[in-house]
Design a protein around this motif. Structure first.
Motif, PDB file in Angstrom:
ATOM      1  N   HIS A 118       0.835  -1.196   0.000  1.00  0.00           N
ATOM      2  CA  HIS A 118       0.000   0.000   0.000  1.00  0.00           C
ATOM      3  C   HIS A 118       0.876   1.254   0.000  1.00  0.00           C
ATOM      4  CE1 HIS A 118      -3.515   2.312   0.331  1.00  0.00           C
ATOM      5  NE2 HIS A 118      -3.236   2.776   1.527  1.00  0.00           N
ATOM      6  N   LYS A 119       2.006   1.160   0.725  1.00  0.00           N
ATOM      7  CA  LYS A 119       2.950   2.288   0.770  1.00  0.00           C
ATOM      8  C   LYS A 119       3.551   2.537  -0.613  1.00  0.00           C
ATOM      9  CE  LYS A 119       4.950   2.022   5.090  1.00  0.00           C
ATOM     10  NZ  LYS A 119       5.951   1.190   5.694  1.00  0.00           N
ATOM     11  N   GLU A 120       3.855   1.449  -1.330  1.00  0.00           N
ATOM     12  CA  GLU A 120       4.493   1.585  -2.645  1.00  0.00           C
ATOM     13  C   GLU A 120       3.519   2.039  -3.730  1.00  0.00           C
ATOM     14  OE1 GLU A 120       7.447   1.661  -2.787  1.00  0.00           O
ATOM     15  OE2 GLU A 120       8.316   0.302  -1.309  1.00  0.00           O
ATOM     16  N   TRP A 121       2.240   1.789  -3.520  1.00  0.00           N
ATOM     17  CA  TRP A 121       1.234   2.162  -4.533  1.00  0.00           C
ATOM     18  C   TRP A 121       0.012   2.708  -3.773  1.00  0.00           C
ATOM     19  CZ3 TRP A 121      -3.397   0.112  -7.120  1.00  0.00           C
ATOM     20  CH2 TRP A 121      -3.559   0.631  -8.417  1.00  0.00           C
ATOM     21  N   PRO A 122       0.127   3.942  -3.302  1.00  0.00           N
ATOM     22  CA  PRO A 122      -0.906   4.453  -2.385  1.00  0.00           C
ATOM     23  C   PRO A 122      -2.165   4.939  -3.106  1.00  0.00           C
ATOM     24  CG  PRO A 122       0.885   6.026  -2.617  1.00  0.00           C
ATOM     25  CD  PRO A 122       1.210   4.894  -3.522  1.00  0.00           C
ATOM     26  N   LYS A 123      -2.820   4.038  -3.810  1.00  0.00           N
ATOM     27  CA  LYS A 123      -4.031   4.399  -4.565  1.00  0.00           C
ATOM     28  C   LYS A 123      -5.249   3.867  -3.840  1.00  0.00           C
ATOM     29  CE  LYS A 123      -1.183   5.723  -7.701  1.00  0.00           C
ATOM     30  NZ  LYS A 123      -0.863   7.133  -7.851  1.00  0.00           N
ATOM     31  N   LYS A 124      -6.360   4.564  -4.042  1.00  0.00           N
ATOM     32  CA  LYS A 124      -7.624   4.065  -3.465  1.00  0.00           C
ATOM     33  C   LYS A 124      -8.362   3.332  -4.569  1.00  0.00           C
ATOM     34  CE  LYS A 124      -8.913   6.513   0.581  1.00  0.00           C
ATOM     35  NZ  LYS A 124      -8.728   5.232   1.216  1.00  0.00           N
ATOM     36  N   PHE A 125      -8.597   2.038  -4.358  1.00  0.00           N
ATOM     37  CA  PHE A 125      -9.231   1.261  -5.423  1.00  0.00           C
ATOM     38  C   PHE A 125     -10.132   0.182  -4.832  1.00  0.00           C
ATOM     39  CE2 PHE A 125      -5.438  -1.115  -4.301  1.00  0.00           C
ATOM     40  CZ  PHE A 125      -5.888  -2.421  -4.267  1.00  0.00           C
ATOM     41  N   GLU A 126     -10.995  -0.328  -5.689  1.00  0.00           N
ATOM     42  CA  GLU A 126     -11.802  -1.495  -5.321  1.00  0.00           C
ATOM     43  C   GLU A 126     -11.785  -2.441  -6.517  1.00  0.00           C
ATOM     44  OE1 GLU A 126     -16.185  -2.583  -3.571  1.00  0.00           O
ATOM     45  OE2 GLU A 126     -15.982  -0.806  -4.833  1.00  0.00           O
ATOM     46  N   LEU A 127     -11.488  -3.711  -6.266  1.00  0.00           N
ATOM     47  CA  LEU A 127     -11.551  -4.727  -7.317  1.00  0.00           C
ATOM     48  C   LEU A 127     -12.699  -5.677  -7.001  1.00  0.00           C
ATOM     49  CD1 LEU A 127      -7.808  -5.890  -7.608  1.00  0.00           C
ATOM     50  CD2 LEU A 127      -8.914  -3.968  -8.736  1.00  0.00           C
ATOM     51  N   ILE A 128     -13.434  -6.033  -8.019  1.00  0.00           N
ATOM     52  CA  ILE A 128     -14.453  -7.084  -7.866  1.00  0.00           C
ATOM     53  C   ILE A 128     -14.114  -8.158  -8.893  1.00  0.00           C
ATOM     54  CG2 ILE A 128     -16.928  -7.668  -7.945  1.00  0.00           C
ATOM     55  CD1 ILE A 128     -16.569  -5.564  -5.883  1.00  0.00           C
ATOM     56  N   PHE A 129     -13.996  -9.384  -8.435  1.00  0.00           N
ATOM     57  CA  PHE A 129     -13.722 -10.503  -9.336  1.00  0.00           C
ATOM     58  C   PHE A 129     -14.972 -11.381  -9.360  1.00  0.00           C
ATOM     59  CE2 PHE A 129     -11.436 -14.702 -10.075  1.00  0.00           C
ATOM     60  CZ  PHE A 129     -11.229 -14.459 -11.419  1.00  0.00           C
ATOM     61  N   ILE A 130     -15.487 -11.597 -10.562  1.00  0.00           N
ATOM     62  CA  ILE A 130     -16.756 -12.329 -10.690  1.00  0.00           C
ATOM     63  C   ILE A 130     -16.483 -13.637 -11.435  1.00  0.00           C
ATOM     64  CG2 ILE A 130     -19.139 -12.189 -11.563  1.00  0.00           C
ATOM     65  CD1 ILE A 130     -18.649  -9.077 -11.562  1.00  0.00           C
ATOM     66  N   VAL A 131     -16.888 -14.727 -10.832  1.00  0.00           N
ATOM     67  CA  VAL A 131     -16.635 -16.065 -11.392  1.00  0.00           C
ATOM     68  C   VAL A 131     -17.983 -16.683 -11.728  1.00  0.00           C
ATOM     69  CG1 VAL A 131     -15.682 -18.352 -10.873  1.00  0.00           C
ATOM     70  CG2 VAL A 131     -14.591 -16.309  -9.942  1.00  0.00           C
ATOM     71  N   THR A 132     -18.187 -17.015 -13.002  1.00  0.00           N
ATOM     72  CA  THR A 132     -19.471 -17.593 -13.419  1.00  0.00           C
ATOM     73  C   THR A 132     -19.230 -18.969 -14.031  1.00  0.00           C
ATOM     74  OG1 THR A 132     -20.348 -15.395 -13.837  1.00  0.00           O
ATOM     75  CG2 THR A 132     -21.522 -17.220 -14.859  1.00  0.00           C
ATOM     76  N   LEU A 133     -19.952 -19.942 -13.520  1.00  0.00           N
ATOM     77  CA  LEU A 133     -19.777 -21.336 -13.937  1.00  0.00           C
ATOM     78  C   LEU A 133     -21.052 -21.848 -14.596  1.00  0.00           C
ATOM     79  CD1 LEU A 133     -17.962 -23.957 -13.522  1.00  0.00           C
ATOM     80  CD2 LEU A 133     -19.334 -24.339 -11.461  1.00  0.00           C
ATOM     81  N   THR A 134     -20.911 -22.465 -15.778  1.00  0.00           N
ATOM     82  CA  THR A 134     -22.047 -23.196 -16.371  1.00  0.00           C
ATOM     83  C   THR A 134     -21.565 -24.628 -16.603  1.00  0.00           C
ATOM     84  OG1 THR A 134     -21.531 -22.854 -18.710  1.00  0.00           O
ATOM     85  CG2 THR A 134     -22.743 -21.075 -17.612  1.00  0.00           C
ATOM     86  N   ALA A 135     -22.361 -25.410 -17.334  1.00  0.00           N
ATOM     87  CA  ALA A 135     -21.969 -26.807 -17.576  1.00  0.00           C
ATOM     88  C   ALA A 135     -20.653 -26.888 -18.334  1.00  0.00           C
ATOM     89  CB  ALA A 135     -23.070 -27.523 -18.352  1.00  0.00           C
ATOM     90  N   ASP A 136     -20.426 -25.976 -19.288  1.00  0.00           N
ATOM     91  CA  ASP A 136     -19.229 -26.093 -20.127  1.00  0.00           C
ATOM     92  C   ASP A 136     -18.425 -24.799 -20.246  1.00  0.00           C
ATOM     93  OD1 ASP A 136     -21.054 -24.719 -21.596  1.00  0.00           O
ATOM     94  OD2 ASP A 136     -20.850 -25.898 -23.421  1.00  0.00           O
ATOM     95  N   THR A 137     -18.749 -23.785 -19.456  1.00  0.00           N
ATOM     96  CA  THR A 137     -17.966 -22.549 -19.532  1.00  0.00           C
ATOM     97  C   THR A 137     -17.539 -22.068 -18.142  1.00  0.00           C
ATOM     98  OG1 THR A 137     -19.863 -21.073 -19.371  1.00  0.00           O
ATOM     99  CG2 THR A 137     -19.159 -21.660 -21.601  1.00  0.00           C
ATOM    100  N   LEU A 138     -16.461 -21.295 -18.163  1.00  0.00           N
ATOM    101  CA  LEU A 138     -16.019 -20.569 -16.969  1.00  0.00           C
ATOM    102  C   LEU A 138     -15.765 -19.141 -17.416  1.00  0.00           C
ATOM    103  CD1 LEU A 138     -15.049 -20.637 -14.002  1.00  0.00           C
ATOM    104  CD2 LEU A 138     -12.749 -21.055 -14.877  1.00  0.00           C
ATOM    105  N   LYS A 139     -16.486 -18.210 -16.793  1.00  0.00           N
ATOM    106  CA  LYS A 139     -16.281 -16.804 -17.134  1.00  0.00           C
ATOM    107  C   LYS A 139     -15.637 -16.117 -15.933  1.00  0.00           C
ATOM    108  CE  LYS A 139     -18.880 -12.725 -18.562  1.00  0.00           C
ATOM    109  NZ  LYS A 139     -20.209 -12.169 -18.807  1.00  0.00           N
ATOM    110  N   ASN A 140     -14.615 -15.294 -16.199  1.00  0.00           N
ATOM    111  CA  ASN A 140     -13.985 -14.503 -15.126  1.00  0.00           C
ATOM    112  C   ASN A 140     -14.009 -13.051 -15.542  1.00  0.00           C
ATOM    113  OD1 ASN A 140     -11.175 -16.687 -15.566  1.00  0.00           O
ATOM    114  ND2 ASN A 140     -12.989 -17.115 -14.377  1.00  0.00           N
TER     115      ASN A 140
END
Ligand code: BG6
Length: 292
Positions: A118-140
């Motif tokens: 945080h000291k080296e990159w003092p930015k304010k951010f928010e990450l959201i990682f969304i994982v979607t699973l179906t029978a034959d796919t994976l979405k990120n």
């Protein structure tokens, strides 16, 4: 039982039998099974205890790919591949659960990253990682929000390790006629004219500005089962990596012979920083689809 959760990870289990496992450390996907087979490579020597980035699955690279080449870059003091893969994310729950798909979300803000980063990159951010699973796919999908008052620049990449039965049978189609930066030959620029990429030596290439959004990855499974299409979403570059013999031996968290059983095809935006204005959100991702 669509999801199971413990202190270290979440598993999503689809009614078709497909499943995905995500560690809170790095929000790293470590397993994706469908059609009764594991599709991702995870090294037998990988640490899974949060002391080192996970070696395999899909580590998330943010806000810096590799080490910054310019000493003046705002991410110059961050470790190789940034901070997302070595920070512990929050589980934000399953928000879609029906016969078609299961979707889970994970979050990381600047207040959760280790103090030294945080000291080296003092930015304010928010990450959201969304994982979607179906029978034959994976979405990120990765969402990046700038919560500060100034713009910041970042790289993002989905460092996807595929499990392969035999590296000599792998071919990747869709990257022909695209220039790549060859990290193995001192960052020379090469125009790829071959119809498909095969791997028989150390390979570490950054394909720049890949205008095609969909590639076919033939992982050489017997009978053609296990061919993938990879669709990139708002990610302009693609890295192809296999450490081969010498580098495999030099990595403490990678088995000496494991280079035969993996290949990384990593969509990202890494040759230039994305510039994100205050209060704005950027989104990028990939959809992996298996031919069952
Ligand atoms: C790839 C890079 O994305 O990741 C390679 O192009 C690097 O240069 C590889 O060796 C693994 O990186 P790390 O930090 O996980 O050992």
């Amino acid at each position: 039982m669509p999801s199971q959760i413990n202190d270290e990870k979440v598993s999503l289990i689809h009614s078709s039998g497909s499943s995905v496992e995500v560690y809170f450390f790095g929000a790293t996907i470590t397993s994706w099974k469908c059609g009764g087979k594991e599709r991702l490579f995870l090294s037998k020597d990988s640490k899974l205890d949060g002391t080192k980035a996970i070696r395999g699955g899909i580590p998330l690279i943010f806000p810096q790919f590799a080490k910054a080449s310019e000493p003046s870059a705002e991410t110059a003091n961050l470790p190789q591949h940034g901070i997302a893969r070595v920070s512990t994310w929050k589980w934000l729950g399953v928000n879609v659960d029906n016969d078609e798909e299961l979707t889970a979300r994970f979050g990381l803000t600047d207040s959760q990253v280790p103090e030294n980063f945080h000291k080296e990159w003092p930015k304010k951010f928010e990450l959201i990682f969304i994982v979607t699973l179906t029978a034959d796919t994976l979405k990120n999908t990765l969402e990046v929000r700038n919560k500060g008052t100034e713009p910041f620049g970042f790289n993002a990449l989905l460092h996807t390790y595929y499990s392969v039965p035999d590296i000599s049978k792998v071919s990747i189609k869709g990257l022909n006629d695209i220039t790549y930066i060859d990290k193995v030959t001192n960052f020379t620029r090469v125009q790829d004219v071959k119809d498909s990429i095969t791997i028989d030596q150390e390979t570490d290439r950054i394909y720049e500005n890949v205008t095609r959004d969909e590639f076919l990855i033939d992982l050489g499974q017997p009978g053609g089962v296990g061919n993938f299409t990879l669709k990139k979403l708002n990610l302009k570059d693609t890295v192809v990596w296999n450490p081969w013999i010498g580098k495999a031996r030099s990595m403490s968290d990678f088995g000496d012979e494991e280079y035969k059983n993996m290949v990384c095809v990593e969509p990202g935006t890494v040759t230039e920083y994305v510039k994100l204005e205050a209060d704005k959100t950027w989104e990028g991702g990939q959809i992996l689809k298996v031919q069952l």
